[in-house]
Design a protein around this motif. Structure first.
Motif, PDB file in Angstrom:
ATOM      1  N   ALA A 172      29.586  59.613 131.315  1.00 13.62           N
ATOM      2  CA  ALA A 172      28.555  58.661 130.903  1.00 13.62           C
ATOM      3  C   ALA A 172      28.521  57.429 131.791  1.00 13.62           C
ATOM      4  N   SER A 177      24.925  59.303 135.950  1.00 11.73           N
ATOM      5  CA  SER A 177      24.400  59.267 134.577  1.00 11.73           C
ATOM      6  C   SER A 177      23.603  58.001 134.314  1.00 11.73           C
ATOM      7  N   PHE A 195      26.807  64.392 128.433  1.00 15.19           N
ATOM      8  CA  PHE A 195      27.821  63.945 129.380  1.00 15.19           C
ATOM      9  C   PHE A 195      29.049  64.848 129.386  1.00 15.19           C
TER      10      PHE A 195
END
Length: 340
Positions: A172, A177, A195
């Motif tokens: 994450a 991301s 994730f």
């Protein structure tokens, strides 16, 4: 040799002579330390998994360092915490030159912006040796996806409100991301983030159809071949060898342009002779054109050596650029729902 105790009121000549002896001892000790190093294997800690691009890059570096230093150089994966676990491990290690870190923007910039209690200070805990590699964040979809650019994907999502869409960039708190989350939020389209511990898992999920797009690097094109296509690059420019991949801004989208990058560092406090020797060895490898070409051809990553001062400036500039994005990550409160 034997030194008499210094008298209560030392003669200046006696003091100067003793100082010269101490200086010679320090000099000889430094020379001996440099000559003796390394006298046992060196370990490079890779804070991502054993299937990551970072691990493969560290292995290639280790092979070349062994030739120069005439000593084994091992690579050990210590993943977790978006690279912060391995980063802290090295920060806590002895600064003797035998434990090095393949550090990443995640552990030096992104995670520190999100957490105050990491157990290390990214700007003070390390002796920076050199910048190592970089790659822009690249949006990658399956070849059979009904879009060819990220902008087309955004429009496809808007046109299909009954369908569910997801993306992944690995952990994450990876730059991958965060780039994905930022562009989809700014475009106000419902693309959920999923994730994983590593970007390699993100690519596998995209191929399996679990996500619509993976935020990775050009290396995905090498890893998955004609099964995938690049649909956009988060950069201010197109990259050599990938001139047909439009930047996000060229597609009319608003997304971050911070690159994924790495550096070679060691625990702060290495003896100067040791630091000089390992720095020269690493610089010799990273400056080699054949090594640079091998990393590019095999992984589509760019070897970009530069000084410790340049890396410090990069940490500072990227910290400022990512501050707002990390604040939005906190505001979304997604971190309580994901693992990193």
């Amino acid at each position: 040799f034997f030194l008499h105790p210094q008298p209560a009121n030392p003669d200046p000549l006696w003091s100067r002579g003793l100082g010269d002896v101490y200086k010679r001892q320090i000099l000889y000790s430094s020379i001996s330390l440099a000559d003796d190093y390394p006298n046992k294997p060196i370990t490079i800690i890779e804070p991502w998994g054993a299937q990551s691009w970072g691990f493969l890059q560290a292995q290639e570096l280790a092979k070349e360092l062994e030739k120069i230093l005439d000593q084994r150089v091992l690579v050990q994966a210590k993943p977790g915490g978006a690279s912060s676990l391995g980063t802290k491990f090295v920060a806590d290690s002895d600064p003797d030159g035998y434990t090095l870190l393949h550090a990443w923007i995640a552990g030096l910039v992104i995670v520190p912006l999100n957490k105050d209690d990491l157990g290390y200070n990214p700007t003070k805990a390390f002796d920076i040796i050199s910048h190592f590699t970089e790659s822009p964040v690249v949006a990658v979809s399956r070849s059979d996806a009904p879009w060819n650019t990220l902008a087309e994907m955004v429009e496809y999502v808007r046109a299909n409100p009954d369908k569910k869409f997801a993306f992944s960039g690995g952990p994450a708190l990876s730059i991958h991301s965060i780039s994905g989350a930022e562009v989809f939020e700014r475009e106000n389209v419902p693309v959920k983030g999923i994730f994983y511990d590593d970007a390699a898992a993100a690519g596998a999920a995209m191929l399996a159809g679990d996500t619509a797009v993976a935020m990775d690097g050009f290396g995905s094109l090498r890893r998955y071949g004609d099964k995938v296509k690049a649909i956009g690059v988060f950069s201010t420019k197109r990259y050599p060898g990938f001139e047909d991949v439009l930047t996000v801004s060229e597609q009319g989208l608003d997304g971050p342009t911070v690159r994924s990058w790495s550096a070679m560092v060691a625990p702060n406090g290495m003896p100067d002779p040791v630091k000089k020797k390992i720095s020269e060895a690493i610089d010799q490898v990273l400056s080699n054109k054949d090594f640079q070409q091998r990393i590019y051809e095999n992984m589509q990553w760019f070897v970009t050596p530069s000084s410790a001062d340049d890396v410090q400036k990069l940490i500072a500039s990227d910290t400022e650029q990512m501050r707002g994005a990390i604040a939005r990550v906190k505001a979304r409160q997604n971190l309580s729902l994901i693992h990193i």
